[in-house]
Scaffold this motif. Structure first.
Motif, PDB file in Angstrom:
ATOM      1  N   ALA A 212       0.858  -1.189   0.000  1.00 35.89           N
ATOM      2  CA  ALA A 212       0.000   0.000   0.000  1.00 35.89           C
ATOM      3  C   ALA A 212       0.889   1.232   0.000  1.00 35.89           C
TER       4      ALA A 212
ATOM      5  N   LEU B 151      -3.297   0.813   4.666  1.00 38.38           N
ATOM      6  CA  LEU B 151      -3.905  -0.511   4.559  1.00 38.38           C
ATOM      7  C   LEU B 151      -4.870  -0.698   5.716  1.00 38.38           C
TER       8      LEU B 151
ATOM      9  N   TYR C  74       3.598  -0.813   3.728  1.00 34.18           N
ATOM     10  CA  TYR C  74       2.725   0.355   3.685  1.00 34.18           C
ATOM     11  C   TYR C  74       3.512   1.589   4.074  1.00 34.18           C
TER      12      TYR C  74
END
Length: 538
Positions: free
Chosen positions: A419, A423, A445
């Motif tokens: 991400a 996320l 992320y």
């Protein structure tokens, strides 16, 4: 009214039919029953612009050496009906010579709305151009069609619509089905509500210059020779086991200033500007699939939108040389069954949401990728060493991944979930198997990774590992040393009851577990192969 073709010319008792050697011209509204063979000639519809003309083909065979066997010049709407049980053939030798100011470049060329129907069959051979072209709308409601074309199989400016019990087999040197309007971007859409469609295309399988909607049907699509012709890329830094940057840093390996996805997309964009698009199903606008059965083998993305993709239902078997499903903006999967046997990245969009369905995917890079902005990780939850964190939050991307339901099994040689932003998992059942080599992690992320519901079981590498930064249920994140693929992992409670069980398909050195059954600060027994240890949920 009947028209009988007799080899080199034709005969008809109707005053609405003009015959000049091998050229038959229909000039008035009406229904015309056509049969016979024409070795080198064409039928032209040139009726008033208010006329409705219906042509019934009953065992028709027409070849044109230099033009379209069927040319619809003028009329309001024209219907081509295939008589029950009839086999019909239209072909061109490979050469198209202008007969007026129209750019005739197909076996059926229509400047007006064209509808094909009936319960017979039509075989089209166009070794030098398109199969069927309509400058307005092209509609197929039933019938059997076998089209071989050097360029597009079906092509229309305004729309292509396939409904009813249609059976369409297309072999195309460019796109199988192609709708595009250069002057009005709201047109050039594709709508398919039923039928059996088999496409082998050197370009895209089905392409819409505007939006596309598919609600039912059976699809067998090969684009660009299939996934074996896709560009194979591996994760960067394989074999270079580099840790994070330490607390307060951005967690990136030296020299890493952008995501693999962004670098890949930049080079891919340059390549696509000068090369043929080879996607399975592609729309420039929104793409909605609400049902159907799809088998797609594509050199490039299997399902692609320059805008957003919504999958509400359907059964998908996908092998992709690039992304299995890609949307530039939003990608939503609400239901359906999806088996992705091969892909570079499985599901990719700026905003990726999985609400339901059953998804099993294998990716040579990231399983899920929310790509947007830059990949400079924020310090909160960034790559700060194993399970790192700390420091003030700094967002560098707007990408999001949200999993609220469904069953998801990911086997990824890159990051399991990447991400470039945030996320969140609020429900569903998610299993991620990532590798132990290279600059990869189960979760990757930039800003936050939050879990408030659902089951998550992830394994992968430890060198750049991240776990959830926020949770409303217990989370267990542990390093377990190098473990081989197929090693069983079991988590049991104090009573010996198994809560979570997983057998990763790839080797691993990190385990991340979370479930509504896990209680923060409670102790559990984690068994990895033959070894067990007591762990506490965070």
């Amino acid at each position: 009214m009947s028209v009988t073709l007799n080899g080199t010319s034709a005969s008809s008792s109707s005053d609405s039919v003009g015959i000049s050697d091998g050229t038959i011209t229909i000039t008035e509204e009406g229904t015309y029953l056509i049969s016979g063979t024409l070795s080198d000639g064409m039928i032209i519809v040139n009726a008033p612009d208010t006329a409705k003309v219906r042509l019934i083909f009953d065992r028709v065979e027409i070849n044109s050496e230099t033009s379209a066997p069927l040319y619809i010049l003028e009329g309001d709407k024209v219907f081509l009906t295939l008589a029950e049980g009839s086999e019909n053939t239209l072909s061109n030798s490979g050469t198209y010579t202008a007969i007026d100011d129209s750019n005739i470049d197909s076996v059926i060329y229509s400047k007006q709305d064209l509808t094909l129907n009936g319960t017979g069959s039509l075989t089209i051979s166009s070794p030098g151009g398109h199969g069927i072209v309509s400058n307005d709308d092209l509609v197929i409601t039933d019938g059997t069609y076998n089209i071989t074309a050097a360029s597009h199989g079906l092509k229309a400016n305004d729309s292509i619509r396939v409904t009813g019990d249609s059976q369409l087999t297309v072999t195309a040197g460019k796109d199988g089905i192609h709708a595009e309007n250069d002057e009005d971007t709201s047109l050039g859409f594709v709508y398919i509500s039923d039928g059996t469609i088999a496409i082998e295309a050197e370009g895209d399988g089905i392409s819409a210059g505007s939006y596309m909607q598919i609600s039912a049907g059976t699809f067998q699509i090969q684009a660009g020779g299939g996934s074996e012709n896709g560009t194979k890329e591996s994760s960067d830094s394989w074999g270079e086991f580099r840790g994070g940057s330490g607390p307060g840093g951005n967690g990136q390996a030296p020299g890493r200033t952008g995501s693999r996805s962004e670098s890949r997309d930049a080079s891919q964009s340059t390549e696509e500007d000068s090369s043929t698009s080879m996607k399975g199903i592609k729309a420039a606008g929104d793409l909605l699939i609400s049902g159907g059965s799809f088998t797609i083998d594509s050199a490039d993305d299997s399902i692609h939108s320059n805008s957003s993709v919504t999958i509400k239902d359907g059964v998908f078997e996908i092998a992709s040389g690039d992304d299995a499903v890609h949307a530039d903006e939003d990608l939503t999967v609400a239901a359906g069954t999806m088996n992705i046997s091969e892909s570079y990245e499985g599901l990719e969009a700026l905003h990726l949401e999985i609400q339901g369905g059953e998804i099993t995917l294998t990716a040579s890079d990231d399983g899920l990728n929310a790509a947007g902005g830059t990949d400079s990780s924020g310090t909160q939850g960034g790559r700060d060493g194993i399970f790192g964190g700390g420091g003030p939050e700094s967002s560098s991307s707007d990408g999001t991944i949200l999993i609220s339901g469904g069953t998801l099994h990911i086997t990824a040689s890159g990051d399991g979930m990447d991400a470039n932003g945030s996320l969140e998992i609020t429900g569903g059942y998610t299993v991620v198997a990532g590798p132990t080599q290279g600059d990869t992690s189960t979760l990757d992320y930039d800003t936050t990774a939050r879990i408030t519901g659902g089951t998550f079981m992830g394994t992968g590498a430890s060198g750049m590992a991240q776990t959830f930064s926020e949770a409303r249920q217990g989370v267990i994140s542990v390093s377990v040393g190098e473990q081989s693929a197929g090693t069983e992992v079991t988590l049991t409670d104090s009573s010996g009851n198994a809560i979570l069980e997983v057998t990763p398909e790839l080797s691993f050195s990190v385990i991340i577990l979370s479930s509504p059954e896990l209680v923060s600060e409670d102790s559990y027994t984690l068994t990895v192969g033959a070894a067990s240890e007591e762990v506490e949920a965070g």
